[in-house]
Design a protein around this motif. Structure first.
Motif, mmCIF file in Angstrom:
data_model
loop_
_atom_site.group_PDB
_atom_site.id
_atom_site.type_symbol
_atom_site.label_atom_id
_atom_site.label_comp_id
_atom_site.label_asym_id
_atom_site.label_seq_id
_atom_site.Cartn_x
_atom_site.Cartn_y
_atom_site.Cartn_z
ATOM 1 N N PRO A 10 10.984 12.896 -6.337
ATOM 2 C CA PRO A 10 9.693 12.363 -6.792
ATOM 3 C C PRO A 10 8.993 11.499 -5.743
ATOM 4 C CG PRO A 10 11.504 11.220 -7.857
ATOM 5 C CD PRO A 10 12.115 12.367 -7.118
ATOM 6 N N GLN A 11 9.756 10.946 -4.790
ATOM 7 C CA GLN A 11 9.171 10.099 -3.755
ATOM 8 C C GLN A 11 9.844 10.369 -2.420
ATOM 9 O OE1 GLN A 11 9.194 5.931 -4.726
ATOM 10 N NE2 GLN A 11 8.511 5.267 -2.693
ATOM 11 N N LEU A 12 9.042 10.355 -1.355
ATOM 12 C CA LEU A 12 9.562 10.558 -0.002
ATOM 13 C C LEU A 12 8.999 9.488 0.923
ATOM 14 C CD1 LEU A 12 9.184 14.454 0.426
ATOM 15 C CD2 LEU A 12 11.336 13.180 0.212
ATOM 16 N N ALA A 13 9.742 9.206 1.981
ATOM 17 C CA ALA A 13 9.255 8.322 3.038
ATOM 18 C C ALA A 13 8.828 9.182 4.225
ATOM 19 C CB ALA A 13 10.336 7.341 3.448
ATOM 20 N N LYS A 26 6.065 5.303 8.129
ATOM 21 C CA LYS A 26 5.813 4.067 7.393
ATOM 22 C C LYS A 26 5.016 4.293 6.105
ATOM 23 C CE LYS A 26 5.990 1.147 11.518
ATOM 24 N NZ LYS A 26 5.271 0.136 12.346
ATOM 25 N N HIS A 27 4.801 5.579 5.783
ATOM 26 C CA HIS A 27 4.071 5.918 4.564
ATOM 27 C C HIS A 27 5.033 6.138 3.401
ATOM 28 C CE1 HIS A 27 0.852 6.604 7.428
ATOM 29 N NE2 HIS A 27 -0.003 6.860 6.448
ATOM 30 N N SER A 28 4.563 5.802 2.219
ATOM 31 C CA SER A 28 5.268 6.149 0.990
ATOM 32 C C SER A 28 4.526 7.309 0.341
ATOM 33 C CB SER A 28 5.298 4.952 0.031
ATOM 34 O OG SER A 28 6.047 3.890 0.597
ATOM 35 N N CYS A 29 5.271 8.333 -0.014
ATOM 36 C CA CYS A 29 4.656 9.569 -0.518
ATOM 37 C C CYS A 29 5.171 9.855 -1.925
ATOM 38 C CB CYS A 29 4.982 10.742 0.402
ATOM 39 S SG CYS A 29 4.502 10.475 2.138
ATOM 40 N N VAL A 86 7.827 31.535 -1.435
ATOM 41 C CA VAL A 86 8.542 30.270 -1.220
ATOM 42 C C VAL A 86 7.756 29.159 -1.919
ATOM 43 C CG1 VAL A 86 9.640 30.924 0.965
ATOM 44 C CG2 VAL A 86 7.343 29.935 0.984
ATOM 45 N N PRO A 87 8.448 28.071 -2.329
ATOM 46 C CA PRO A 87 7.738 26.988 -3.020
ATOM 47 C C PRO A 87 7.092 26.015 -2.035
ATOM 48 C CG PRO A 87 10.078 26.520 -2.962
ATOM 49 C CD PRO A 87 9.896 27.860 -2.304
ATOM 50 N N TYR A 88 5.967 25.441 -2.419
ATOM 51 C CA TYR A 88 5.385 24.356 -1.629
ATOM 52 C C TYR A 88 4.776 23.333 -2.567
ATOM 53 C CZ TYR A 88 1.223 27.483 -1.850
ATOM 54 O OH TYR A 88 0.203 28.309 -2.250
ATOM 55 N N GLN A 89 4.982 22.058 -2.206
ATOM 56 C CA GLN A 89 4.688 20.935 -3.098
ATOM 57 C C GLN A 89 3.857 19.889 -2.360
ATOM 58 O OE1 GLN A 89 5.703 19.999 -6.499
ATOM 59 N NE2 GLN A 89 4.137 18.481 -5.957
ATOM 60 N N LEU A 90 2.861 19.330 -3.063
ATOM 61 C CA LEU A 90 2.017 18.282 -2.492
ATOM 62 C C LEU A 90 2.584 16.900 -2.808
ATOM 63 C CD1 LEU A 90 -0.606 17.134 -1.219
ATOM 64 C CD2 LEU A 90 -1.679 17.376 -3.476
ATOM 65 N N TYR A 91 2.624 16.052 -1.763
ATOM 66 C CA TYR A 91 2.900 14.625 -1.915
ATOM 67 C C TYR A 91 1.684 13.860 -1.409
ATOM 68 C CZ TYR A 91 7.876 15.538 -2.769
ATOM 69 O OH TYR A 91 9.062 15.956 -3.302
ATOM 70 N N ARG A 92 1.286 12.815 -2.132
ATOM 71 C CA ARG A 92 0.168 11.983 -1.711
ATOM 72 C C ARG A 92 0.735 10.708 -1.079
ATOM 73 N NH1 ARG A 92 -4.463 14.205 -3.446
ATOM 74 N NH2 ARG A 92 -4.333 15.697 -5.186
ATOM 75 N N CYS A 93 0.339 10.486 0.182
ATOM 76 C CA CYS A 93 0.958 9.424 0.977
ATOM 77 C C CYS A 93 -0.034 8.312 1.287
ATOM 78 C CB CYS A 93 1.502 9.985 2.292
ATOM 79 S SG CYS A 93 2.643 11.368 2.089
ATOM 80 N N LYS A 94 0.469 7.065 1.288
ATOM 81 C CA LYS A 94 -0.345 5.922 1.708
ATOM 82 C C LYS A 94 0.525 4.955 2.492
ATOM 83 C CE LYS A 94 0.289 3.569 -2.755
ATOM 84 N NZ LYS A 94 -0.408 2.958 -3.917
ATOM 85 N N ASN A 95 -0.132 4.246 3.401
ATOM 86 C CA ASN A 95 0.572 3.315 4.273
ATOM 87 C C ASN A 95 0.783 2.006 3.519
ATOM 88 O OD1 ASN A 95 1.447 1.594 6.323
ATOM 89 N ND2 ASN A 95 0.244 2.691 7.863
#
Length: 539
Positions: A509-512, A515-518, A530-539
């Motif tokens: 559910p969350q990735l680093a 220095k961003h948190s996604c 193949v699967p592909y997934q969006l993560y929304r990242c902010k500094n």
């Protein structure tokens, strides 16, 4: 104007039409996995030239796809032996084609695909010669027209793969087979014809491994012809034995590589057969040589109408041809026997691979190239014999021509993994910076990732791509490497993670990301192969 002149004017127009159709929208379609593989090796490169484990800006991708002119065919063969599962000749010839055409070409993609067009357009003339020798000049012209507007032929010609060259070589080998068959009947033995037939088969072996199936079918067919005409059997048996020995001896240098390629993981994608599915997949492939209406990624009503249209139109053409083939059996039965026998033996080989080796090669239509020229030649000969009204053939011509336009406009025979759609989805928010991460396990994954990266480069001005190797145990190493990437300047960005073999629920559910948190956007998960997934990242 006499009939002979009209005949050759029609042939010239047919050759021109075949070339024009195959050149249509040639660089407009996005490259897919297999075409990327072709590009890498034919440009004189290998996977060691692909930057892995580092961030690649989209604008630097073209550097991977530049020609290395000083590379020799021997070096290309070594690259293929170690990193692919194909014989080398096609890639060596394409490398030379790049050196010849690329300086004048609108793009390297056009050069890449135009090599297949060259052989696909030549096939129109080759099948004319085949049917002219086997049946009559009018049957030859009918075959040329059918080949020119065959949607399957146009599809193969617009693929930067080694299909149209073996189709041409198989057609020439069948031409040699017909000439040998006629010599057996007339009690002649022309050494030049046997040398021609043997040479074509030797070349074919170094172009595509499936040419082995064609050679076996040719030999079985030739034995059948010899059995039906047993006079001078010993004389022709010696010629056939010498030809077979020459073919085997010529392939000995590459034989160890072939045996090594059989066990490589690149062929693991071919599924096991599902009951009788291979049978109707073969029948569907026959229809696709005549008609191909849009069914891929279309609304259900269009799928139903297109499917019925393909079935009715293609099935009707094959039925008309079958009635003509029955008439041909009475007049030119030996030529009919030769082509039909070749087709039947190849189909039996297909079924043996499917059910005894557990590899359903019928799942994809392109492998039907092995018997495609013989099939279309026989269909054309049957139509030429049966159709008395020119209007009927005109309708067949227009239906097949319309199918070709569907292929050219990417409404039929769409690219596997659909890189165009993947790029469109990833470019969901064009104003936000984007980074794409591809978790890879093997070279196939790398080539797939490059196809997506090239597609994104066409729809976005900027962005980054990175290949991160995953461990045999999963993607934990990929998530760790993501956190260690160099700092990014953008305060907000979209991170897309392409993770072959990963199920949706296995995405964290969350990735680093540096220095961003996604954070996962659960509404933006997709799968096209193949699967592909969006993560929304902010500094």
């Amino acid at each position: 104007m006499n009939d002979r002149r009209i005949h050759y004017l029609a042939l010239t127009g047919t050759l021109f039409l075949g070339a024009i159709l195959r050149l249509g929208n040639l660089e407009g379609k996005f490259l897919w996995l297999d075409e990327v593989i072709t590009a890498i090796f034919s440009l004189g490169r290998n996977y060691n030239n692909v930057p892995l484990e580092v961030v690649i800006p989209f604008h630097q991708l073209q550097q991977i796809f530049t020609l290395v002119p000083e590379v020799s065919c021997t070096q290309i063969a070594q690259n293929i032996a170690l990193q692919s599962t194909h014989p080398p000749l096609f890639f060596c010839l394409l490398h030379s084609w790049f050196g010849l055409v690329n300086p004048l070409s609108p793009s390297w993609v056009w050069t890449l695909r135009s090599f297949s067009v060259l052989w696909g357009a030549s096939e129109v003339g080759a099948i004319y010669l085949l049917n002219t020798k086997a049946f009559s000049p009018s049957a030859g012209l009918t075959a040329a027209v059918m080949m020119a507007v065959s949607p399957f032929g146009v599809y193969l010609s617009q693929e930067a793969r080694h299909y149209t060259l073996p189709v041409l070589l198989i057609t020439l080998a069948l031409l040699g087979l017909i000439l040998i068959q006629q010599d057996i009947v007339s009690k002649r033995l022309r050494v030049s014809i046997w040398i021609f037939w043997t040479t074509v088969n030797i070349i074919g072996l170094y172009v595509h491994y499936f040419f082995i199936l064609a050679i076996v079918a040719e030999i079985v067919t030739l034995l059948g012809v010899m059995y039906r005409n047993q006079r001078n059997f010993l004389r022709y048996s010696i010629a056939l034995t010498l030809a077979i020995l020459a073919i085997i001896i010529s392939f000995i240098p590459w034989l160890p590589v072939l045996t090594g390629h059989f066990n490589r993981p690149e062929t693991s994608w071919i599924p096991s057969p599902h009951n009788v599915a291979p049978i109707y997949q073969i029948l569907a492939a026959w229809l696709l040589t005549i008609a191909t209406f849009p069914v891929e990624n279309q609304p259900i009503p269009i799928v139903i109408l297109s499917g019925l249209g393909t079935l009715v139109f293609g099935g009707g053409v094959l039925w008309l041809s079958f009635k003509g083939i029955k008439q041909l059996w009475k007049s030119t039965n030996l030529s009919t026997f030769t082509l039909a026998s070749f087709i039947i033996v190849v189909l039996l080989e297909f079924l043996a691979i499917v059910y005894f080796l557990g590899k359903d090669i019928t799942i994809t239509p392109r492998y039907n190239f092995v018997y495609y020229p013989a099939f279309l030649a026989l269909v054309a000969a049957g139509l030429n014999k049966n159709l008395e009204r020119p209007q009927t053939f005109s309708l067949i011509f227009l239906g097949s021509l319309l199918s070709c336009l569907f292929v050219i406009s990417n409404l039929a025979f769409q690219k596997p993994y659909n890189p165009q759609q993947v790029a469109k989805t990833i470019n969901l928010e064009p104003n936000l910076p984007v980074m794409v991460v591809m978790g890879y396990r093997d070279y196939q994954n790398v080539a797939l990732g490059l196809s997506f990266a090239l597609a994104l480069e066409k729809v976005r001005d900027s962005g980054d791509f990175v290949f991160l190797e995953r461990s045999p145990n999963g993607y934990e190493s990929v998530w760790q490497k993501l956190a260690l990437l160099p700092p990014l300047k953008a305060p907000l960005l979209n991170l897309w993670v392409i993770a072959p073999d990963l199920r949706q629920r296995e995405y964290p559910p969350q990735l680093a990301l540096s220095k961003h948190s996604c954070f996962m956007d659960s509404e933006q998960h997709y799968r096209i192969g193949v699967p592909y997934q969006l993560y929304r990242c902010k500094n």
